[in-house]
Enzyme design. Structure first.
Site, PDB file in Angstrom:
ATOM      1  N   ASP A 307       0.747  -1.223  -0.157  1.00  0.00           N
ATOM      2  CA  ASP A 307      -0.130  -0.022  -0.052  1.00  0.00           C
ATOM      3  C   ASP A 307       0.859   1.331   0.045  1.00  0.00           C
ATOM      4  OD1 ASP A 307      -2.486   1.299   0.652  1.00  0.00           O
ATOM      5  OD2 ASP A 307      -1.520   1.918   2.250  1.00  0.00           O
ATOM      6  N   GLU A 349       1.090  -0.618  -5.125  1.00  0.00           N
ATOM      7  CA  GLU A 349      -0.081   0.494  -5.300  1.00  0.00           C
ATOM      8  C   GLU A 349       0.704   1.924  -5.498  1.00  0.00           C
ATOM      9  OE1 GLU A 349      -3.409   3.097  -3.690  1.00  0.00           O
ATOM     10  OE2 GLU A 349      -1.914   2.566  -2.284  1.00  0.00           O
TER      11      GLU A 349
HETATM   12  C1  GLC Z   1      -4.019   3.469  -0.283  1.00  0.00           C
HETATM   13  C2  GLC Z   1      -5.510   3.080  -0.042  1.00  0.00           C
HETATM   14  C3  GLC Z   1      -6.190   4.004   0.565  1.00  0.00           C
HETATM   15  C4  GLC Z   1      -5.675   4.339   1.800  1.00  0.00           C
HETATM   16  C5  GLC Z   1      -4.127   4.906   1.687  1.00  0.00           C
HETATM   17  C6  GLC Z   1      -3.589   5.190   3.047  1.00  0.00           C
HETATM   18  O1  GLC Z   1      -3.994   4.561  -1.227  1.00  0.00           O
HETATM   19  O2  GLC Z   1      -5.765   2.529  -1.497  1.00  0.00           O
HETATM   20  O3  GLC Z   1      -7.520   3.617   0.506  1.00  0.00           O
HETATM   21  O4  GLC Z   1      -6.737   5.793   2.024  1.00  0.00           O
HETATM   22  O5  GLC Z   1      -3.474   3.926   1.003  1.00  0.00           O
HETATM   23  O6  GLC Z   1      -3.242   3.988   3.429  1.00  0.00           O
END
Ligand code: GLC
Length: 661
Positions: A307, A349
């Site tokens: 993430d 991500e």
């Molecule tokens: C990522 C997740 C999102 C979250 C962020 C902070 O972007 O997809 O939902 O708010 O991380 O952890």
């Protein structure tokens, strides 16, 4: 940091020895001592253990020098590296035999995840089926959806009301009580594996919840724990950071620091104030987070979504995004995976512009992530829906198609997050579209204000300073299913379903792996009930995170119902995708000029087979002026024979034309 060193002791020495000699004697000896009797099974166990150790050693040997080099580059700390090696071995020993078998198989078949049957679905466990056991009881449904990879949205312990959808983790080794336990997770992953379903989970490594034990100790002023975060007793440094670091949540959580009254310090909080950024300059943070990572991998996870990975390294006077050290860390994670759990894939991500995304694949010799989200294509898709003009999308697909085939993208129409309008504005500018005005148009369009828009949804983090805003809504609502249902307009519903299916058909044709958001397969619309929950009301992303409507899902077998049309329509596409080899990730994929701005044409070729997809992004019947005069084709949807020459494509229609041999 100093405290970290004291923790190493004997174990570290073992690992050091391991490192220099490539041998891992001690743990094996310990295990032998445990099975003292020199009978047959003990002998077999010993041999099996030796065999296991050999595998570990070989893998470690393959990566050791590079891993050590990178670790030293960041931390210059021998004993912490030794501790890491020692712990890696312990996690390897802990990994169960089934998973080790999977590791060996996938090591031999490195392209296992690039096959044409790969189809993902993401969901929140409670929304989908109440809890882990509920998910296990729904595996048949998942199979009916032709899905063989499920992304379980964050399920680790998180404080109620300060969770950011589970992305504020207070214990990396505990499942939220309402969802079950670690044991349930292990049972679920084992049950999935029996059915050939892969399980994905989030590893939220950029920050912890303020309720995490480290944060609690830091809040009490314990220096050892404060050094795991970014603490400042005055605003000088925070103010310097603010000059160069953009804001993630400008409206819902402005700024990048939070003042903690009780200890008179600022703490860095890039996301919500209750999500404290971890300080990866501290090797204790890296090591302990890697142990959490391996612990989770050992529960049977196949795909780990890292993430918010671009944010994990902070440096003054920089935007604190995508810094070189981030890549060092991801590369180390990849090697650690390949040593302990090579069956596990890393999914990064990286919600950034394309030139920032691609480096997260690393290089062929030094790979980082296995898979990344195709985020710009996703946003450009919705731009195309709103403008009915495929030019920018074609250009974007050409960029992706031009990348090495080792790079695997996850394609999606929407996820649990908002849609940010990260488009190629330089190109749009040449067509007279300014960034500010175009974003405004897109946001108006998808809220249903512009022209003949049938979309429904809400803005996200509308920034009063920059005028910027992102967008939230389910695929079905953005395609007009919500509006048509509300107005009980059958003709409009027909069009909306066609549009929704066409978008999925196009998404399936892209290079990479498609991922559905649970509920999209039955055309589930926006859920406005989040507004009644004070913990969610300010965060419009909850509009598209509603619970799965199992009552409506029952209609999936009814061809006359919207749910049936969506489900059956998708099922057809899924079947085609998994039977036709041309949908493998390694296939050649390219776009073809149609000389009609509303029709996109994608070609795919693999081992003598060729398929051409035509997708009409407008509601009008149009002609694709293509001339692929290389023989007869058959539409895989209708079975009709076709010539890919001047093809009439109905409004929001599509064809999957396969060249007949
Ligand atoms: C990522 C997740 C999102 C979250 C962020 C902070 O972007 O997809 O939902 O708010 O991380 O952890």
């Amino acid at each position: 940091m100093a405290k970290g060193k004291t923790k190493t002791s004997r174990k570290a020495e073992t690992a050091k020895e391991q490192k220099t000699t490539g041998q891992t004697k001690e743990p094996v000896q310990e295990r032998q001592a445990g099975s003292a009797a020199a009978d047959q099974p003990a002998e077999e166990n010993r041999r099996a253990d030796d065999e296991q150790t050999k595998i570990f050693e070989e893998r470690l040997h393959r990566h050791h020098d590079e891993l050590r080099w990178l670790y030293m580059e960041l931390y210059e700390n021998d004993s912490m590296f030794a501790e890491l090696c020692d712990q890696m071995y312990q996690f390897y020993l802990e990994r169960n035999d089934e998973l080790k078998k999977l590791d060996t198989n996938r090591e031999k078949d490195k392209d296992w995840y690039k096959q044409n049957d790969m189809l993902g679905m993401m969901f929140y466990i409670d929304n989908f089926a109440g809890n882990m056991k509920g998910v296990q009881s729904k595996l048949d449904y998942i199979e009916q959806c032709n899905v063989n990879y499920i992304h379980l949205m964050p399920f680790l312990e998180t404080p109620e009301g300060r969770s950011d959808g589970g992305y504020a983790v207070s214990d990396f080794r505990k499942v939220q009580e309402k969802l079950g336990s670690m044991e349930d997770l292990e049972k679920l992953t084992a049950a999935c594996h029996k059915k050939g379903i892969n399980v994905c989970m989030d590893f939220v490594m950029n920050h912890t919840s303020e309720d995490h034990v480290w944060a609690k100790k830091a809040r009490q002023g314990d220096g050892e724990y404060m050094s795991r975060y970014f603490f400042y007793d005055n605003e000088d440094i925070p103010a310097q950071y603010e000059r160069t670091v953009p804001q993630v949540f400008p409206t819902t959580a402005p700024g990048n620091f939070t003042w903690l009254e009780e200890i008179g310090h600022y703490v860095m909080t890039t996301f919500y104030p209750y999500q404290w950024d971890l300080n990866y300059r501290n090797p204790r943070v890296f090591n302990d987070m890697m142990y959490n990572f391996l612990y989770l991998a050992n529960r049977g996870i196949d795909i780990i979504r890292i993430d918010a990975v671009p944010y994990i390294w902070k440096e003054l006077n920089t935007p604190c995004r995508n810094l070189q050290q981030v890549h060092t860390i991801v590369r180390m994670m990849r090697m650690i995976c390949e040593i302990i759990c090579p069956s596990v894939l890393l999914l990064g991500e990286v919600v950034m512009e394309p030139e920032k995304v691609v480096p997260y694949f690393g290089t062929v010799e030094k790979p980082e992530c296995h898979m990344l989200y195709n985020v710009t294509t996703m946003a450009t898709t919705w731009h195309t829906v709103a403008t009915r003009n495929v030019r920018l999308l074609k250009r974007q697909l050409d960029i992706v198609n031009g990348l090495p085939k080792e790079y695997v993208f996850l394609n999606y129409l929407r996820c649990h997050d908002d849609i940010g309008w990260g488009l190629d504005y330089a190109t749009l500018q040449t067509e007279g579209m300014g960034e500010r005005s175009h974003k405004q148009y897109l946001n108006d369009y998808f809220q249903g204000y512009a022209g003949d828009s049938t979309s429904r949804g809400e803005l996200y983090n509308a920034d009063p300073v920059t005028g910027d805003a992102r967008f939230c809504g389910t695929t079905a609502s953005m395609c007009g299913i919500e509006k048509a249902g509300f107005e009980q307009d059958d003709a409009a519903m027909e069009t909306a379903v066609r549009k929704d299916l066409m978008l999925h058909a196009y998404m399936f044709m892209q290079s990479g792996i498609p991922v559905l958001y649970s509920g999209d397969e039955i055309g589930q619309v926006n859920d406005y009930t989040y507004k009644e929950d004070p913990n969610k009301a300010a965060d419009s992303r909850y509009i598209h995170r509603g619970p799965m409507n199992w009552e409506l899902a029952k209609n999936r077998t009814e061809p006359g119902r919207m749910e049936g049309k969506m489900f059956q329509g998708l099922a057809k596409l899924e079947q085609i995708r998994k039977t036709e080899k041309v949908f493998v990730t390694q296939a050649d994929t390219w776009t073809i000029e149609t000389w009609d701005d509303s029709i996109l044409c994608i070609g795919r070729y693999f081992e003598g087979e060729k398929v051409i997809g035509l997708f009409n992004f407008s509601g009008d019947d149009r002609t694709a002026w293509i001339k692929e005069a290389d023989g007869d084709y058959r539409d895989l949807i209708s079975g009709n024979k076709m010539q890919p020459v001047d093809v009439q494509v109905p409004g929001y229609g599509f064809f999957y034309m396969k060249k007949m041999s």
